[in-house]
Motif scaffolding. Structure first.
Motif, mmCIF file in Angstrom:
data_model
loop_
_atom_site.group_PDB
_atom_site.id
_atom_site.type_symbol
_atom_site.label_atom_id
_atom_site.label_comp_id
_atom_site.label_asym_id
_atom_site.label_seq_id
_atom_site.Cartn_x
_atom_site.Cartn_y
_atom_site.Cartn_z
ATOM 1 N N ARG A 268 0.833 -1.207 0.000
ATOM 2 C CA ARG A 268 0.000 0.000 0.000
ATOM 3 C C ARG A 268 0.866 1.255 0.000
ATOM 4 O O ARG A 268 0.621 2.191 -0.769
ATOM 5 N N SER A 269 1.881 1.281 0.830
ATOM 6 C CA SER A 269 2.760 2.449 0.905
ATOM 7 C C SER A 269 3.493 2.680 -0.411
ATOM 8 O O SER A 269 3.652 3.823 -0.860
ATOM 9 N N LEU A 270 3.915 1.595 -1.038
ATOM 10 C CA LEU A 270 4.620 1.707 -2.319
ATOM 11 C C LEU A 270 3.712 2.298 -3.382
ATOM 12 O O LEU A 270 4.088 3.243 -4.094
ATOM 13 N N ILE A 271 2.497 1.761 -3.501
ATOM 14 C CA ILE A 271 1.580 2.210 -4.552
ATOM 15 C C ILE A 271 1.138 3.652 -4.314
ATOM 16 O O ILE A 271 1.106 4.465 -5.245
ATOM 17 N N GLU A 272 0.808 3.982 -3.068
ATOM 18 C CA GLU A 272 0.383 5.346 -2.778
ATOM 19 C C GLU A 272 1.534 6.327 -2.969
ATOM 20 O O GLU A 272 1.335 7.454 -3.427
ATOM 21 N N GLY A 273 2.749 5.887 -2.638
ATOM 22 C CA GLY A 273 3.909 6.743 -2.856
ATOM 23 C C GLY A 273 4.149 7.000 -4.334
ATOM 24 O O GLY A 273 4.490 8.109 -4.742
ATOM 25 N N MET A 274 3.973 5.965 -5.143
ATOM 26 C CA MET A 274 4.147 6.137 -6.592
ATOM 27 C C MET A 274 3.070 7.055 -7.148
ATOM 28 O O MET A 274 3.332 7.872 -8.032
#
Length: 281
Positions: A268-274
């Motif tokens: 989740r953090s990776l996708i939202e960060g991207m």
């Protein structure tokens, strides 16, 4: 085939032919006692004897062959699901699968993939070409959109892409599993001829693939746990499940759910960060 099945087959054949327009087949409309095609017209279109076809409708023709049923299905212009039902009534089994090919998926199926915000999901063909994916798959598995269409093939990536190879914790085990599952998927979809060029190509370019292909192992994809080395997240575990796409035996949808709450939070953090990075550009 039981007498009850004989009766159901005859009833189904009669029902289908009475719904057809004789004029669309080049037959004279004229005066007809009943609507639709006559028995002799169906027999003519199917290239079988009128007597044999009449017996089938009357439930006394015995077990028809797959070839006869296929010709009748074409004569009656049955859809794929109607053809399958005809075979189930006539032979007690589904017909052999006829590979259709074609890359397109429906917008509805794409929306289903997109709704899985933090679960990577793809749709692949019987030749293991990836034809659809969601944002989570692009972030966690492979950015398929950055690849030419001919390179969006799971086998090519496993055997010919060093980055994909390095991401596997046990590459040989994964590769053997992929080859065995690919073999059975192609056979189930009736795509043996269609996959042969890809098999020949990989045999030439990868001695490892050639050796595994000669072993003739078959596997089923089903469900399990996949471990990856992600360039940003490091080690990550995903539970995967494979689903058939109804009406498309050449397609499978694979969904990878984060195996633990920690894995889910990291994805989740990776996708939202991207997403935030894209907005900031």
């Amino acid at each position: 085939m039981t007498h009850a099945n004989d009766s159901r087959l005859g009833d189904y054949l009669k029902n289908r032919r009475t719904k057809l327009d004789p004029a669309s087949f080049g037959f004279s409309g004229g005066r007809r006692r009943t609507a639709g095609l006559r028995r002799e017209e169906v027999a003519q279109l199917a290239n079988i004897s009128t007597t044999w076809y009449t017996w089938l409708e009357q439930g006394r023709g015995g077990n028809p062959s797959a070839d006869v049923l296929d010709r009748i299905a074409k004569a009656l212009t049955l859809t794929e699901v109607e053809r399958e039902h005809l075979f189930l009534l006539g032979l007690g089994r589904s017909p052999e699968v006829r590979y259709r090919g074609g890359d397109a998926i429906t917008p509805r199926l794409q929306r289903l993939l997109d709704a899985l915000a933090y679960s990577p999901a793809i749709v692949r063909t019987a030749t293991w070409d990836v034809v659809a994916w969601n944002s989570a798959a692009a972030a966690v598995l492979t950015d398929y959109g950055s690849l030419p269409p001919e390179q969006r093939n799971v086998l090519r990536m496993i055997f010919c892409d060093p980055r994909v190879r390095a991401a596997q914790f046990d590459w040989e085990s994964v590769a053997r599993f992929v080859v065995g599952a690919f073999r059975i998927d192609a056979a189930r979809a009736g795509a043996a001829a269609e996959v042969q060029p890809l098999v020949d190509e990989l045999c030439r370019s990868s001695p490892e693939f050639a050796a595994m292909w000669r072993d003739n192992d078959v596997r089923t994809y089903g469900e399990g746990v996949k471990h990856l080395r992600h360039p940003v997240l490091g080690k990550i575990a995903l539970e995967y499940s494979a689903f058939a796409v109804d009406g498309r035996p050449d397609l499978q949808m694979i969904v990878y759910n984060p195996a633990t709450p920690v894995d889910q939070e990291r994805i989740r953090s990776l996708i939202e960060g991207m997403g935030a990075a894209c907005i900031g550009k």
